[in-house]
Design a protein around this motif. Structure first.
Motif, short mmCIF file in Angstrom:
data_model
loop_
_atom_site.label_atom_id
_atom_site.label_comp_id
_atom_site.label_asym_id
_atom_site.label_seq_id
_atom_site.Cartn_x
_atom_site.Cartn_y
_atom_site.Cartn_z
N ILE A 1 0.84 -1.21 0.00
CA ILE A 1 0.00 0.00 0.00
C ILE A 1 0.87 1.25 0.00
CG2 ILE A 1 -1.68 1.35 1.35
CD1 ILE A 1 -2.51 -1.44 2.59
N LEU A 2 1.88 1.23 0.85
CA LEU A 2 2.73 2.42 0.99
C LEU A 2 3.59 2.65 -0.25
CD1 LEU A 2 3.75 4.72 2.86
CD2 LEU A 2 5.56 3.15 3.62
N GLY A 3 4.31 1.62 -0.69
CA GLY A 3 5.25 1.88 -1.79
C GLY A 3 5.63 0.67 -2.61
N GLY A 4 4.78 -0.36 -2.56
CA GLY A 4 5.17 -1.62 -3.18
C GLY A 4 4.82 -1.77 -4.65
N TYR A 5 3.93 -0.95 -5.17
CA TYR A 5 3.53 -1.12 -6.58
C TYR A 5 3.31 0.24 -7.20
CZ TYR A 5 -1.42 -0.26 -5.38
OH TYR A 5 -2.59 0.31 -4.96
N GLN B 1 -0.86 5.19 9.63
CA GLN B 1 -0.95 4.84 11.05
C GLN B 1 -2.24 5.34 11.70
OE1 GLN B 1 2.69 6.79 12.13
NE2 GLN B 1 3.82 4.86 12.34
N THR B 2 -2.84 6.38 11.09
CA THR B 2 -3.98 7.01 11.76
C THR B 2 -5.31 6.83 11.04
OG1 THR B 2 -3.37 9.06 10.67
CG2 THR B 2 -2.64 8.79 12.95
N GLU B 3 -5.27 6.69 9.73
CA GLU B 3 -6.54 6.55 9.00
C GLU B 3 -6.68 5.13 8.49
OE1 GLU B 3 -6.77 9.48 5.85
OE2 GLU B 3 -5.72 10.93 7.13
N ARG B 4 -7.83 4.55 8.76
CA ARG B 4 -8.08 3.19 8.28
C ARG B 4 -8.17 3.20 6.75
NH1 ARG B 4 -11.10 -1.27 10.81
NH2 ARG B 4 -11.01 0.00 12.68
N ILE B 5 -7.50 2.27 6.11
CA ILE B 5 -7.53 2.21 4.65
C ILE B 5 -8.92 1.81 4.15
CG2 ILE B 5 -6.62 -0.17 4.68
CD1 ILE B 5 -5.35 0.39 1.95
N GLY B 6 -9.38 2.46 3.07
CA GLY B 6 -10.69 2.15 2.50
C GLY B 6 -10.70 0.76 1.88
N GLU B 7 -11.88 0.14 1.90
CA GLU B 7 -11.98 -1.23 1.38
C GLU B 7 -11.59 -1.32 -0.08
OE1 GLU B 7 -12.16 -4.21 2.80
OE2 GLU B 7 -12.04 -3.02 4.65
N GLU B 8 -11.95 -0.28 -0.86
CA GLU B 8 -11.68 -0.33 -2.28
C GLU B 8 -10.17 -0.40 -2.57
OE1 GLU B 8 -12.80 2.51 -5.98
OE2 GLU B 8 -14.27 2.46 -4.34
N VAL C 1 -5.78 -10.32 5.11
CA VAL C 1 -5.32 -9.11 5.81
C VAL C 1 -6.45 -8.07 5.81
CG1 VAL C 1 -3.63 -7.23 5.80
CG2 VAL C 1 -2.91 -9.56 5.21
N THR C 2 -6.70 -7.49 7.00
CA THR C 2 -7.80 -6.53 7.14
C THR C 2 -7.26 -5.10 7.28
OG1 THR C 2 -7.75 -6.63 9.54
CG2 THR C 2 -9.14 -8.25 8.41
N SER C 3 -8.16 -4.15 7.24
CA SER C 3 -7.74 -2.75 7.41
C SER C 3 -7.19 -2.51 8.83
CB SER C 3 -8.88 -1.79 7.08
OG SER C 3 -10.01 -2.10 7.86
N GLU C 4 -7.72 -3.26 9.83
CA GLU C 4 -7.15 -3.13 11.19
C GLU C 4 -5.71 -3.63 11.22
OE1 GLU C 4 -10.92 -5.16 12.32
OE2 GLU C 4 -10.68 -3.75 10.67
N ASP C 5 -5.48 -4.74 10.50
CA ASP C 5 -4.11 -5.28 10.46
C ASP C 5 -3.15 -4.22 9.92
OD1 ASP C 5 -4.95 -7.76 11.34
OD2 ASP C 5 -5.21 -8.57 9.32
N VAL C 6 -3.60 -3.52 8.87
CA VAL C 6 -2.72 -2.53 8.24
C VAL C 6 -2.40 -1.41 9.23
CG1 VAL C 6 -2.54 -0.84 6.38
CG2 VAL C 6 -3.53 -3.09 5.92
N LEU C 7 -3.43 -0.94 9.95
CA LEU C 7 -3.21 0.09 10.98
C LEU C 7 -2.20 -0.40 12.01
CD1 LEU C 7 -6.65 1.56 12.16
CD2 LEU C 7 -4.72 2.82 11.18
N GLU C 8 -2.41 -1.65 12.44
CA GLU C 8 -1.55 -2.21 13.48
C GLU C 8 -0.10 -2.32 12.99
OE1 GLU C 8 -2.61 -6.20 14.61
OE2 GLU C 8 -0.93 -6.28 16.02
#
Lengths: 440, 426
Positions: B281-285, B343-350, B400-407
């Motif tokens: 999400i951050l910089g992989g693609y 770290q602060t905003e949950r990633i959108g499902e899309e 992997v869920t949006s909570e996982d990403v935040l964590e």
């Protein structure tokens, strides 16, 4: 509605010797708007490759607007008429895409799970129909291309080598500028009107080749091509009118210097184009000279005499007559003039006596192996078909192995005599720029 | 019927992949041979892999020079004759070197394997490390290093790894003029004798393979005496880089190479897949947040990316980019902003779905040739991962869920836990 004209032409029959490369099987049809479509079925993979080649490269640019074909490649990802973002839908169906621009062509490709191949048709057809022509996209991509120019051409040791070499070797032909452009100002000046003109001139179905390869049937491709590309209007046929490079009559030399770590010599010679008679003889000649550690230049000038610490030879493989290139980095303490004389001696020997039978067998085996390895990848097979079809005959994609096999010692000797003549050469001396002497 | 071009065609999700298995044979001397027999083209890649990279060497550079010198002379053939012998067959050789492993890799037409194998065996068994060739290689290595040191990207990455692991650690070490010049013949010779000549290695054969090839391999590589297992040295990572910034000044450079990151973990860690998605999400693609912000919106760079790099015994996270010098600080600020957002905003499902679908497709698309399959199998076999590790790849990514990403972002991507290395200037 469009109309398909399948030719269903099988290729590769009637060969009765063992060959180590496998024919790239294909079938083809042409839509009414002139889009040529080739299908290479391969059900050993779950993937498909969709390759679309536009018959436009930096050789088609106006001398005052260079770098445009490449800038355009960037703009093609900035959204099309009905689809605001190109990349997200590709990623969403598990696909990967990219593109490249050469002096001859601009090529776009997607690999994706074959089940989702229609997404590629949808995206590619919409951007062939029309781009979004969003001014903001132009502004950002203009900056990106300028950064690309810096990263690849200015901020690398020897990065500007081609910027110097091209205008030395080519005086008339547009190969005299690099795909990134002759002057970065041309990119800085590009207007939206330029962009639109370029698009409707070159990005038309009758100026493109579509190749679909992988786990998909010919019939399915016919249906999808008709559905998505069928109603895109054809453009004016593009008639290429490029000046021929006059025959070079005397050796050319140029010196340049930069903050590079080692002195370097680059020598280029005019040679035939990729699908022209004599291409492979020249290609194999470059292998005899400088492919791998058993090559002549490496053995004689790096091993026997410690003049260079790296040296190799290659060819540019351009469609119009290209260049055979020799490049070497010098050992400290060796002068550029001395190294140049040493290279010329090796070349003269090849002109005088030609390559040996063993050398020719060796480079033929090497070429055969390169070809076989390059065809392992589905996408490469798709590209090979597209390149050959664009150059004039798709079957050329399957003839390389035979041409290489039939070459003789005599063919290479002729090539050496024709190509390695001093008056056919351009030499660049790349000198280390000595910085201000350090304070002691 | 009017075609509505604004509607995307239907698509299917890739739900699973099946990594073709390797057939494993044990040669007479106990060496394991793994075979991946796939493909229409009559080509083969053979690899002999030794657990003998920098991790095992007594003097810096010994492993690099030991493997590179294999093709520079044996008791029967000199350097030119060895090149000639492989080139004559159209075979390409590669002497592979990493921090963990070294190896001989040969690519050839399948019909030449019978002639390639005795050559490979000769290099392993009878290398002589001749002095003249060693001095030549030393010179070439020094000259290459000189060229590399002009490249900001090289300087930045080398410094980054040195800071992360410390220069006493094999993962933090790199070549420099001193260690190349001081490396002794004895150190190279000893590395060769201990790890290559009498060493235990793994053979991986991929491409169009026939039954007879297996016998041939046993006859050429399966007869030599193999020494005992070598003990693996232990190293401690010295972590004192957190929050630091290192600048390598290059006054003439127009661009800066930026590297930012931290020590992380490898594939064995329970958070590996969650972190893989977070990194993507951050910089992989190409559609990543860093790419969108820093290339597509601001045009500061030609490219920016982030990686979860995995080595045999450790791993690290790294963000890398080249930007115009005067954009250096702005770029670092923007990287930090993107991290904070993660770290602060949950990633959108899309967005999360797009990333996961892309990763699944990319993975499925990376298993199409014998060589790609062999590369994945090698990871499993050499890093001792479960055989079904890659078969679960897509399930693990999809889970992997949006909570996982935040964590993950909060656990592992704190900028204060990272180092920033800049080669160029600010």
């Amino acid at each position: 509605m469009g109309f398909c004209r399948p030719l269903n032409k099988p290729s590769g029959f009637g060969k009765n010797f063992v060959r180590s490369t496998i024919m790239i099987r294909y079938k083809q049809f042409t839509l009414e708007n002139g889009l040529k479509v080739f299908v290479h079925e391969d059900f050993s993979t779950p993937m498909a490759a969709v390759n679309i080649l536009y018959n436009v490269g930096s050789r088609d640019e106006d001398e005052e607007r260079t770098g445009f074909a490449h800038l355009f490649e960037h703009l093609m990802f900035g959204g099309s008429q009905h689809i605001p973002n190109y990349d997200i839908p590709v990623q969403n169906v598990g696909g990967e895409n990219n593109a490249f621009t050469s002096p001859d062509i601009t090529n776009y490709y997607i690999t994706l799970p074959a089940d989702n191949v229609e997404t590629a048709f949808w995206l590619e057809s919409d951007r062939m129909l029309s781009l979004s022509f969003d001014p903001n996209v132009l502004e950002v991509q203009r900056k990106v291309v300028i950064e690309e120019f810096k990263q690849r051409y200015l901020n690398q040791p020897y990065g500007d080598m081609w910027l110097k070499l091209r205008p030395l070797a080519y005086k008339e032909h547009p190969y005299r500028w690099a795909t990134i452009g002759k002057d970065i100002e041309h990119i800085e000046r590009a207007t939206m009107d330029d962009v639109k003109d370029f698009f409707f001139r070159f990005y038309r179905p009758n100026n493109a080749i579509l190749v679909v390869a992988g786990a998909i049937t010919f019939e399915e491709v016919q249906k999808l091509a008709e559905k998505w590309f069928g109603n895109i209007p054809a453009g004016q046929p593009y008639v290429r009118n490029i000046p021929k490079e006059p025959v070079q009559t005397e050796a050319r030399y140029l010196e340049t210097s930069a903050a590079v770590p080692l002195n370097s010599i680059i020598k280029v010679f005019h040679m035939p184009g990729r699908y022209e008679e004599g291409f492979y003889a020249a290609d194999l000649l470059s292998d005899v000279l400088g492919r791998g550690k058993s090559s002549r230049l490496y053995q004689k000038l790096l091993k026997e005499r410690a003049i260079f610490n790296s040296i190799n030879a290659s060819v540019t493989s351009s469609l119009d007559p290209g260049l055979l290139l020799i490049k070497g980095n010098l050992n400290p303490g060796i002068s550029l003039e001395e190294a140049d004389r040493a290279v010329n001696e090796v070349l003269q020997e090849l002109i005088d006596t030609g390559a040996t039978e063993e050398e020719v067998t060796k480079v033929k085996n090497q070429s055969e192996a390169s070809l076989a390895f390059s065809e392992v990848e589905l996408l490469n097979r798709a590209m090979n078909l597209a390149f050959a079809a664009n150059a004039g005959n798709v079957d050329w994609a399957n003839q390389d192995a035979d041409i290489i096999r039939d070459l003789t010692v005599n063919d290479l000797h002729q090539a050496a005599k024709n190509i390695l003549r001093p008056e056919n050469s351009s030499t660049l001396f790349y000198r280390v720029e000595t910085k201000e002497p350090a304070l002691v | 019927m009017q075609l509505d071009r604004s509607i995307a065609p239907d698509f299917k999700l890739i739900s699973s992949i099946n990594l073709p298995e390797a057939q494993t044979h044990t040669l007479e001397n106990g060496i394991l041979l793994h075979v991946i027999n796939i493909g229409e083209q009559p080509v083969i890649r053979i690899e002999c892999i030794f657990e003998a990279g920098n991790w095992y060497e007594k003097q810096i550079g010994a492993s690099y020079f030991a493997i590179k010198m294999l093709s520079e002379g044996t008791s029967r053939l000199n350097s030119g004759e060895i090149s000639e012998a492989f080139d004559r067959l159209g075979a390409f050789t590669e002497m592979m070197h990493t921090s963990d492993r070294i190896g001989i890799v040969v690519y050839c037409l399948s019909r030449f394997l019978p002639e390639v194998l005795p050559l490979v065996s000769q290099l392993i068994q009878h290398a002589t490390i001749p002095e003249k060739e060693l001095e030549e290689l030393r010179n070439i290595t020094l000259q290459n290093l000189k060229v590399n040191k002009e490249k900001n990207a090289y300087l930045a990455t080398t410094e980054f790894r040195a800071r992360l692991f410390g220069t006493e650690h094999p993962y933090g070490q790199s070549q420099d003029e001193d260690n190349i010049e001081q490396l002794s013949f004895d150190a190279i010779r000893q590395h060769y004798n201990q790890f290559i000549k009498n060493g235990r290695f793994t053979v991986v054969l991929a491409g169009q393979v026939e039954e007879a090839d297996i016998t041939l391999i046993n006859d050429t590589l399966g007869k030599s005496q193999i020494g005992p297992h070598q003990a693996k040295p232990a190293f401690i990572v010295k972590s004192a880089y957190q929050g630091q910034e290192a600048v390598i000044e290059k006054p003439d450079a127009v661009q800066s190479s930026i590297r930012m990151g931290r020590v992380l973990f490898n594939r064995h860690h329970e958070d590996y897949f969650k972190m893989l998605v977070t990194n993507e999400i951050l910089g992989g693609y190409f559609g990543s947040r860093l790419m969108k912000n820093i290339r597509e919106e601001k045009g500061l760079t030609y490219g920016i990316s982030s990686h979860v790099a995995t080595l045999r015994n450790a791993g690290y996270f790294m963000i890398g980019t080249d930007v115009k010098k005067e954009f250096t600080e702005l770029t670092i600020e923007e990287i930090k902003k993107e991290i904070t957002k993660l770290q602060t905003e949950r990633i959108g499902e899309e967005e999360l779905t797009t990333v996961k679908n892309f990763m699944a497709g990319e993975f499925a698309g990376s298993l199409n040739t014998a060589f790609e399959v062999a590369d994945r199998q090698k990871v499993l076999l050499l890093d001792s991962l479960p055989a079904d590790f890659f078969n679960h790849y897509i399930d693990k990514i999809q889970a992997v869920t949006s909570e996982d990403v935040l964590e993950m972002a909060n656990l592992y991507l704190k900028p204060e836990d990272m180092i920033v290395v800049i080669a160029g200037g600010k």
